[in-house]
Design an enzyme around this catalytic site. Structure first.
Site, PDB file in Angstrom:
ATOM      1  CE  LYS A 104      -4.454  -1.686   1.456  1.00 20.20           C
ATOM      2  NZ  LYS A 104      -5.536  -1.696   2.449  1.00 20.20           N
TER       3      LYS A 104
ATOM      4  NE  ARG B  75      -8.137  -8.284   0.799  1.00 18.24           N
ATOM      5  CZ  ARG B  75      -7.818  -7.412  -0.171  1.00 18.24           C
ATOM      6  NH1 ARG B  75      -6.840  -6.530   0.015  1.00 18.24           N
ATOM      7  NH2 ARG B  75      -8.473  -7.426  -1.326  1.00 18.24           N
TER       8      ARG B  75
END
Length: 273
Positions: free
Chosen positions: A221, A255
């Site tokens: 991210k 995840r």
């Protein structure tokens, strides 16, 4: 700490890895990569062999500023992929990344086992009722705003406290509806600045007070690659570092895009927990 996935109890006291399968053309890291059956099957087989317990399938891109698609288009993308995966991997545990109750319902009826809602029930007022009737594990994520506007100007007085309060309220509603298995996801990058994200990562252990499993979705991210002034493609090492911090602070599920590295991270961290 267990969740019931289609009759199988998954023990989350030992952290598990969820592999990401984006079947969208515009996801921030792997958009458009898995367009045909062979590419999808090869990637899922790879993730399962590398040790993924869950495969999270997303047909609606939730990256900042992502294009909005209709419910019909999302359904047309997701159901054939669920059918394909269950046909080829009968034991697979599929999580479906959607904020729409109709997609959730149809996905579970097609064989999905978990619903992963980025909106935490805020974008479809029928979602809680639907997952409660289906009695499937529900991932309750925090997001400020929508994917289209969440990063415009996210403001909190105290991000950690406000997100904990949000979860407490939403978990109470779900328990009132008799939903047994709720997993929380603090929503790294969803309506949060880089500083907010790192504050929440630092304070992740406080979320254990909610007495639910914690999912950490930090993989590649922008909080990582912008901090290092690199690209998402170069952020695997940063992801491993962040995942290690998350595990040490109580995360039960990682995840990720890169399953092998995440599974190795879990094995190493377990040696000191």
């Amino acid at each position: 700490m267990t969740i019931n996935c289609k009759g199988s109890l998954i023990d989350l006291s030992s952290p598990k890895v969820m592999g990401i399968l984006n079947i969208t053309p515009d996801s921030f890291f792997d958009g458009g990569k898995y367009k045909n059956e062979n590419a999808i099957l090869n990637q899922v087989e790879k993730m399962l062999l590398e040790g993924a317990t869950f495969i999270d399938v997303g047909a609606y891109s939730s990256r900042p500023g992502a294009k909005h698609i209709s419910e019909t288009e999302e359904l047309q993308r997701i159901i054939p992929v669920i059918d394909l995966l269950i046909k080829n991997f009968p034991e697979i545990i599929i999580s479906v990344d959607t904020f729409r109750s109709k997609i959730a319902y149809e996905s579970v009826k097609s064989g999905a086992a978990i619903i992963n809602d980025i909106s935490g029930g805020k974008m479809d007022d029928k979602m809680f009722e639907t997952v409660s009737k289906l009695q499937v594990p529900y991932i309750l994520m925090h997001m400020l705003g929508t994917p289209q506007n969440m990063q415009l100007n996210p403001v909190y007085k105290n991000a950690t406290e406000e997100i904990i309060s949000f979860f407490a309220a939403q978990i109470f509603k779900l328990h009132q509806l008799k939903l047994n298995d709720v997993i929380i996801d603090v929503g790294f990058g969803f309506g949060k600045t880089i500083n907010h994200n790192f504050e929440i990562l630092k304070n992740l252990s406080l979320f254990k007070n909610l007495d639910t499993p914690i999912l950490a979705g930090i993989s590649r991210k922008s909080m990582l690659y912008k901090t290092l002034d690199i690209s998402a493609q170069e952020a695997l090492n940063a992801t491993t570092s962040a995942n290690t911090i998350a595990l040490l602070n109580g995360a039960n599920i990682l995840r990720v895009h890169d399953v092998k590295e995440a599974v190795e991270t879990v094995k190493i961290v377990k040696q000191v927990l």
